[in-house]
Design a protein around this motif. Sequence first.
Motif, mmCIF file in Angstrom:
data_model
loop_
_atom_site.group_PDB
_atom_site.id
_atom_site.type_symbol
_atom_site.label_atom_id
_atom_site.label_comp_id
_atom_site.label_asym_id
_atom_site.label_seq_id
_atom_site.Cartn_x
_atom_site.Cartn_y
_atom_site.Cartn_z
ATOM 1 N N PHE A 80 3.647 19.604 13.496
ATOM 2 C CA PHE A 80 2.567 18.676 13.174
ATOM 3 C C PHE A 80 1.203 19.220 13.605
ATOM 4 O O PHE A 80 0.190 18.517 13.540
ATOM 5 N N LEU A 81 1.153 20.487 14.036
ATOM 6 C CA LEU A 81 -0.065 21.015 14.635
ATOM 7 C C LEU A 81 -1.302 20.894 13.738
ATOM 8 O O LEU A 81 -2.374 20.540 14.224
ATOM 9 N N PRO A 82 -1.233 21.180 12.415
ATOM 10 C CA PRO A 82 -2.454 21.065 11.606
ATOM 11 C C PRO A 82 -2.960 19.632 11.475
ATOM 12 O O PRO A 82 -4.086 19.411 11.044
ATOM 13 N N HIS A 83 -2.110 18.660 11.836
ATOM 14 C CA HIS A 83 -2.470 17.255 11.662
ATOM 15 C C HIS A 83 -2.997 16.610 12.947
ATOM 16 O O HIS A 83 -3.338 15.428 12.947
ATOM 17 N N VAL A 84 -3.061 17.366 14.045
ATOM 18 C CA VAL A 84 -3.533 16.803 15.303
ATOM 19 C C VAL A 84 -5.053 16.635 15.233
ATOM 20 O O VAL A 84 -5.782 17.571 14.885
ATOM 21 N N ARG A 85 -5.528 15.457 15.555
ATOM 22 C CA ARG A 85 -6.974 15.185 15.511
ATOM 23 C C ARG A 85 -7.739 16.262 16.275
ATOM 24 O O ARG A 85 -7.436 16.564 17.412
ATOM 25 N N GLU A 87 -7.848 19.142 17.328
ATOM 26 C CA GLU A 87 -7.200 20.393 17.701
ATOM 27 C C GLU A 87 -6.616 21.108 16.480
ATOM 28 O O GLU A 87 -6.728 22.326 16.345
ATOM 29 N N GLY A 88 -5.990 20.341 15.570
ATOM 30 C CA GLY A 88 -5.390 20.950 14.388
ATOM 31 C C GLY A 88 -6.429 21.538 13.465
ATOM 32 O O GLY A 88 -6.268 22.646 12.932
ATOM 33 N N THR A 89 -7.519 20.797 13.262
ATOM 34 C CA THR A 89 -8.580 21.291 12.389
ATOM 35 C C THR A 89 -9.217 22.540 12.982
ATOM 36 O O THR A 89 -9.495 23.515 12.277
ATOM 37 N N ARG A 90 -9.426 22.527 14.294
ATOM 38 C CA ARG A 90 -10.005 23.698 14.943
ATOM 39 C C ARG A 90 -9.082 24.902 14.809
ATOM 40 O O ARG A 90 -9.537 26.028 14.576
ATOM 41 N N MET A 91 -7.773 24.678 14.934
ATOM 42 C CA MET A 91 -6.815 25.764 14.811
ATOM 43 C C MET A 91 -6.940 26.430 13.439
ATOM 44 O O MET A 91 -6.941 27.659 13.321
#
Length: 517
Positions: A80-85, A87-91
């Motif tokens: 779910f990493l790309p969907h984390v508020r 943090e995911g977007t920054r990744m």
Amino acid sequence: MTDRIGKDNGVSRASRADSPASAYPFFAHTACPYFPCHEGLAPEDFNCLFCYCPLYALGDACGGRFRYNDKGVKVCTDCFLPHVRDEGTRMVYDRFSDLKDLARPRGRSKPEGLAAEDARAVWEHYIDVGQKRLRCGYTTGTCAAAATRAAAEALFTGVFPAAVTIEVPAGFDIRVEVECAESGPGWARCAVRKFSGDDPDATDGALVFARVERSETPGVAVEGGEGVGRVTRPGLDQPVGQAAINRVPREMIAREARAAQRSAGATGGVSVLVSVPEGRRIALKTFNPRLGIEGGISILGTTGVVRPMSEEALVASIQLEMRVRRAAGKRSLLLVPGNYGRDFARSGLGIDFSECVQCSNYLGAALDYAVQVGFESVLLVGHAGKLVKLAAGAMNTHSRCVDGRGEVLAAHAALAEAPSEAVARIMDCVTVDEAIGILDELGIRAQVMASITARMTYHLRKRVGSRVRAELMFFSSAQGLLGESDGARDLAAAAFPRTGADGAAEADAGDSGKEGA
């Protein structure tokens, strides 16, 4: 951008300005029949900005939690990493350069003078800190060593590598891209960009250059140039007058220069000049001027790796380790701020280092949690550079929160009737060892250390209260043990396993039948 959060067709929208917690675009498509499409993330933090992960195309280098099925298809159901508020977007944003490389026209030639070796496979390493997965970076020392390797290869082979791989003291093979390749008669110069991972500091993004030249003097000479600080006060890693390139980075630089030379079959001496063009400006944001390092930054790193230090996540990981030990029946806790304390516990006290819980700078948080989970006793062991601050009641010892070492040492020297001139000199000391030298001149070291120990013990025991026995020991690398509370040795002997001559832990005679207390 709008200043409201509204809903339209089941889509919640928010701009970066909507909330202090939102640094990147965020929306949750709550009307989607698949929402939330991945388990493990609270719906209010589930960001639908990337319905399909842009990093999927990076294959096994994406950094996420994936698997390949029996047909060789990459499956990301558990990620779910790309969907984390935020943090995911920054990744995803941080990896855009990797995606850009994938989009280059196939068969396009490399710039002239660069090896055809693929430079995209740069080093990535993640660690779980609390409930967060954070990316590690590499130190200025690693950058200098890698730049040296690239420049030395170019000097001895005539070809600039697009990327180099070096082994760092932590045991990792770190691969980095090479920038700013240039050369002239008898010399070559390359740069590596500092990457701090998910713990950005003042040096993050700075270019670290190494200029490698042939020399008639045998061996490898390492020197600092533009933007590398100079040591002006005693007590630091390097002598006064030397470039602020610490011992381990110097060894790394020399090793990479020799390796490139051997690989090319070349002989003779080598000189390496390390420079950081932005170093003088960056140094103003660091403690270097206070420490007596002038004109630039320091080239640092004992492991070669920068481990991310998210405060909330790090405290959570410390608490987790303490919970695990308590659940295993341990009744005594050995706290050390870092590797120095751990190594002293092993070499100076003979304690199995696996017994240590590293609390970093978060002494107060660790002590509070020790009380909360029911430890009966705590032994604190650490370097004086950290723990002397405890004598002033400091419970977070990070240098950005508190220093006060000079103030503590000067105050207790004054209590021991040191002359005002000596008190002023102590206040101006950079390190504890430097101050101890002045105390030794006056013949009052023992008196001052006893006074500081008493005050440290007072604050330690006040923090944990009467329900927990608390003892401490502190030392310096140069002087050894400097002070200990009255019951520290008894607690160390009774509560923690000894390390035998073969390095294995063995139970102390006083522990017969008891586990950990």
